[in-house]
Scaffold this motif. Sequence first.
Motif, PDB file in Angstrom:
ATOM      1  N   ASP A 329       6.825  19.993  90.839  1.00  0.00           N
ATOM      2  CA  ASP A 329       7.477  21.293  90.775  1.00  0.00           C
ATOM      3  C   ASP A 329       7.164  22.076  92.045  1.00  0.00           C
ATOM      4  N   THR A 330       7.741  23.273  92.126  1.00  0.00           N
ATOM      5  CA  THR A 330       7.481  24.111  93.300  1.00  0.00           C
ATOM      6  C   THR A 330       6.024  24.534  93.392  1.00  0.00           C
ATOM      7  N   ASP A 331       5.298  24.466  92.251  1.00  0.00           N
ATOM      8  CA  ASP A 331       3.872  24.804  92.283  1.00  0.00           C
ATOM      9  C   ASP A 331       2.987  23.608  92.581  1.00  0.00           C
ATOM     10  N   ARG A 336       6.428  16.081  84.385  1.00  0.00           N
ATOM     11  CA  ARG A 336       6.035  15.261  83.235  1.00  0.00           C
ATOM     12  C   ARG A 336       7.036  15.445  82.093  1.00  0.00           C
ATOM     13  N   ASP A 337       7.076  14.421  81.218  1.00  0.00           N
ATOM     14  CA  ASP A 337       7.920  14.536  80.033  1.00  0.00           C
ATOM     15  C   ASP A 337       7.185  15.353  78.963  1.00  0.00           C
ATOM     16  N   ARG A 343       6.997  11.726  84.988  1.00  0.00           N
ATOM     17  CA  ARG A 343       8.366  11.230  85.074  1.00  0.00           C
ATOM     18  C   ARG A 343       8.508  10.336  86.311  1.00  0.00           C
ATOM     19  N   ARG A 344       9.271   9.273  86.143  1.00  0.00           N
ATOM     20  CA  ARG A 344       9.492   8.328  87.228  1.00  0.00           C
ATOM     21  C   ARG A 344      10.909   8.499  87.763  1.00  0.00           C
TER      22      ARG A 344
END
Length: 494
Positions: A329-331, A336-337, A343-344
């Motif tokens: 993410d931007t952070d 993740r799911d 997540r792949r």
Amino acid sequence: MNQSWGGTLPNPSPHTEPGLTPAVTHDAVVIVPGIMGSELYDTTTDKVIWGLTKGRWLAKAWLTRDGLTPLQLTPNELAGDYTRIQARRLLQIPAWSPFLRGIEPYHKLIRTIENTIAHPDALMTFPYDWRLPVAVNGRRLAHEARNHLQRWLAHPAHTAARQRAVDEKPARLVFIAHSMGGLVTYAALTLGGDNDLPGHTRGVMTLGTPFKGSVVAANILNAIQGAPLPLPHTRLATAAATMPAVHELLPSFLCLEDGLDIRHLTPSDIADLGGDKDLAKASQDFFTTLYNQQLPHHRPVVGIRQDTVQSLKIINGIVYPSEYCFRTDTDGEIKRDPNGVPRRYRVWGDGTVHRESASLLRRTIPVFAQHGAIANGREARRIVSDFLLEDDHLGPDQAEDGIGLNVPDYVTPDAAWDCLVSGTDDPSQVECTIAATEGDWHKNVQFEATDDDRLRAKITLPDQGLYRITAKSDYGPTVTQLVFSGPGQEHLDD
């Protein structure tokens, strides 16, 4: 018009057309090849140790006990004495390496540029010892590029060409860099010791440069750990473990799956998989410094839609690579799911460098090409030609639709192996041939559709040697790859 390269280029004799201003650039151009793209000469033995002009040198290099020993860095070289090896010219014939696969020479790229410059003296090629640290070659490139520009500025052909240019500014430098050559160019322009060089540079075009590294480098180093691979792979690992440059190609992005954690490789990880801890630490320190600098006037060309390893696991000292990556993410937190599992994502690449590693910028110029052949591909050469002729930044072209090609890097004669094509499930849309790089042997390849929307063909080669696969679809560019055919494990000299 010159059609010998399979596409349209500026007229090689533009001055012969009355009333037309020549379609050439008056700038000075530098070609910087990739890893293994320069011929290396050992001054102590008076022998070429990489890149002989006869194809059988490959078999000697990879299949004899001491074939790669001269490539290993000596204690003196590791201490900074680089006088033993000279890089005398660019690679002259196709070469092959485990994991990196085929390495094409740069003849077509050179011809493209020669047809787009005001005079042959405006072009400089920069062969370099690709075993050494990027910073060492970067300083040398900065010095030689400066001298090249000064010579060209004093050249009578520059004066004439400058008068025809729209703004009549003095020539500047344009770098065309393949693979690791982009890192060398980056170092030359930011850490090369010539602070004025960026201002005297009009543009830098990189072709498949691993700015954030490649999982393939981890594969190279790990072959020494005893994975079930042919001896050529383990011999490369033995030599590569001494090479700063290979450690500088290791992935610097989040790539290591450690349970539910995704993290960066550490020097200890690299030592565990077969590399050198000190060289790994030096590499990370170097890139920390390099990434604090901005590569000026950059235009990245990236290979797409080719199966490319993008992450890895290390289990009991063995690298297990995967063709997917992870994003944040931007952070900076891993995506993740709902169950917390990372997540792949599959983003492909050029078969060696995945797409997100091949650029420092969001905007790229995508081409369907394998890593070792990207600089000679028709689409990339057209883009290079357009780049050289630009007066202003007109924005990147978009890639045509195309296909991906997936082949083994090492095969044995008379043993069938799979050639896979992605991007279509219609065999009638693809024409494919395989031919020996030396001699007249060639054959057409017939594909069948598979259950996973790909095409597959079983291929058997008649003899040892280097072979080129060429695949073209009805709707996109041609894709090529080199395959090395050698003896089985039981016949190799260990």
